[in-house]
Design a protein around this motif. Structure first.
Motif, PDB file in Angstrom:
ATOM      1  N   SER A  10       0.847  -1.208   0.000  1.00  0.00           N
ATOM      2  CA  SER A  10       0.000   0.000   0.000  1.00  0.00           C
ATOM      3  C   SER A  10       0.878   1.252   0.000  1.00  0.00           C
ATOM      4  O   SER A  10       0.546   2.248  -0.641  1.00  0.00           O
ATOM      5  N   THR A  11       2.036   1.193   0.679  1.00  0.00           N
ATOM      6  CA  THR A  11       2.956   2.343   0.722  1.00  0.00           C
ATOM      7  C   THR A  11       3.417   2.712  -0.685  1.00  0.00           C
ATOM      8  O   THR A  11       3.366   3.874  -1.081  1.00  0.00           O
TER       9      THR A  11
ATOM     10  N   LEU B  38       0.434   4.150  -2.696  1.00  0.00           N
ATOM     11  CA  LEU B  38       0.052   5.494  -2.255  1.00  0.00           C
ATOM     12  C   LEU B  38       1.100   6.538  -2.646  1.00  0.00           C
ATOM     13  O   LEU B  38       0.772   7.703  -2.863  1.00  0.00           O
TER      14      LEU B  38
ATOM     15  N   LYS C 244      -3.341  11.215  -0.591  1.00  0.00           N
ATOM     16  CA  LYS C 244      -3.195   9.818  -0.134  1.00  0.00           C
ATOM     17  C   LYS C 244      -4.483   9.280   0.477  1.00  0.00           C
ATOM     18  O   LYS C 244      -4.842   8.118   0.271  1.00  0.00           O
ATOM     19  N   LYS C 245      -5.192  10.138   1.195  1.00  0.00           N
ATOM     20  CA  LYS C 245      -6.455   9.721   1.818  1.00  0.00           C
ATOM     21  C   LYS C 245      -7.464   9.322   0.725  1.00  0.00           C
ATOM     22  O   LYS C 245      -8.188   8.338   0.846  1.00  0.00           O
TER      23      LYS C 245
ATOM     24  N   GLU D  99      -6.419   5.994  -0.842  1.00  0.00           N
ATOM     25  CA  GLU D  99      -6.798   4.876   0.046  1.00  0.00           C
ATOM     26  C   GLU D  99      -8.247   4.474  -0.198  1.00  0.00           C
ATOM     27  O   GLU D  99      -8.581   3.287  -0.234  1.00  0.00           O
ATOM     28  N   GLN D 100      -9.110   5.487  -0.350  1.00  0.00           N
ATOM     29  CA  GLN D 100     -10.534   5.246  -0.577  1.00  0.00           C
ATOM     30  C   GLN D 100     -10.757   4.556  -1.937  1.00  0.00           C
ATOM     31  O   GLN D 100     -11.568   3.633  -2.055  1.00  0.00           O
TER      32      GLN D 100
ATOM     33  N   LYS E 121      -9.825   0.968  -1.771  1.00  0.00           N
ATOM     34  CA  LYS E 121     -10.885   0.244  -1.059  1.00  0.00           C
ATOM     35  C   LYS E 121     -12.012  -0.139  -2.029  1.00  0.00           C
ATOM     36  O   LYS E 121     -12.535  -1.254  -2.001  1.00  0.00           O
TER      37      LYS E 121
ATOM     38  N   GLU F 242      -6.645  -7.568  -1.119  1.00  0.00           N
ATOM     39  CA  GLU F 242      -5.696  -6.973  -0.157  1.00  0.00           C
ATOM     40  C   GLU F 242      -5.523  -7.888   1.046  1.00  0.00           C
ATOM     41  O   GLU F 242      -6.479  -8.472   1.547  1.00  0.00           O
TER      42      GLU F 242
ATOM     43  N   GLY G 273      -2.036  -5.168   4.047  1.00  0.00           N
ATOM     44  CA  GLY G 273      -1.423  -4.010   3.402  1.00  0.00           C
ATOM     45  C   GLY G 273      -0.733  -4.309   2.082  1.00  0.00           C
ATOM     46  O   GLY G 273      -0.075  -3.452   1.493  1.00  0.00           O
TER      47      GLY G 273
ATOM     48  N   TYR H 290      -1.286  -5.636  -1.894  1.00  0.00           N
ATOM     49  CA  TYR H 290      -2.344  -5.760  -2.908  1.00  0.00           C
ATOM     50  C   TYR H 290      -1.906  -6.666  -4.050  1.00  0.00           C
ATOM     51  O   TYR H 290      -0.736  -6.656  -4.445  1.00  0.00           O
TER      52      TYR H 290
END
Length: 234
Positions: free
Chosen positions: A120-121, A124, A137-138, A141-142, A145, A155, A158, A160
């Protein structure tokens, strides 16, 4: 001449399309339920024939029910694939250009990685490098999802990877766009994203296929070149 399409076939197809992807045991139960509801002959070992009949009628519409395996546990899954469009084009009706760019970049990371996963890092970190528009980044993340909920990505802790649905639907797209790295499993001949690779001849195998093939063998050897299989068998 193609076998006749019954209401049982139509009902089966409708459920598959609304599910997006259906696990093998669920598809078998659905097959039985549709046949019994429509009072047509049901044979538990004839699911593939039942699907072939549907596919012969879908052919002029450039659609097909395809079977694929979960790279996680080796279970069969079924999904309806539209052959007329590239899959990324098809996704364009559901996602913005910015979201699609993030998906493409995520796919690059996953397919070009050694183990078929992207953290995920790392994903992002791509969010503020998008050409269409930088993404917070927020927000990214969405979006990730949503890709998981829509069964394009999976996932775990963390990390993918591509969901089974994505692999079934995008197999041709991936094979033609990642020709240098994309490979099919030597055993089941489906696209292999998470795989082990023979150090001698370069063939790849899904982890569940590796597990099944080497079960009971004291010295695992490559099914193609017969050299010692140096990867730790799962």
């Amino acid at each position: 001449m193609a076998a006749q399409m019954t209401n049982a076939h139509r009902r089966f197809l409708q459920v598959l399309m609304s599910n997006g992807i259906t696990e093998g045991s669920e598809a078998r139960k659905l097959h039985q339920r549709c046949c019994e509801t429509d009072k047509v002959y049901y044979a538990h070992d004839k699911l593939d024939d039942f699907i072939s009949t549907i596919n012969s009628h879908l052919q002029p519409l450039f659609m097909q029910i395809r079977k694929g395996i979960s790279e996680d546990d080796g279970r069969a899954h079924y999904a309806v694939v539209n052959l007329a469009e590239t899959e990324i084009t098809k996704m364009a009706s559901d996602y913005t250009e910015m979201e699609l760019e993030l998906f493409r970049k995520t796919m690059d990371l996953i397919i070009l990685s050694e183990n078929g996963f992207a953290s995920s890092t790392d994903i992002l970190n791509l969010a503020d490098q998008l050409k269409t528009k930088k993404m917070k980044k927020k927000e990214a993340e969405q979006v990730l999802k949503v890709f998981v909920e829509d069964k394009w990505l999976s996932e775990k802790n963390g990390e993918y990877t591509l969901h089974t649905r994505c692999i079934i639907e995008m197999e041709q797209y991936i094979l033609s766009n990642y020709q240098d790295v994309a490979r099919k499993c030597n055993l089941c001949h489906s696209l292999a994203i998470q795989s082990q690779v023979c150090e001698s001849c370069g063939i790849g195998m899904h982890l569940p296929c590796v597990r099944k093939y080497f079960r009971g063998q004291t010295e695992p050897r490559c099914p193609k070149c017969n050299e010692f299989w140096s990867c730790d068998t799962p």
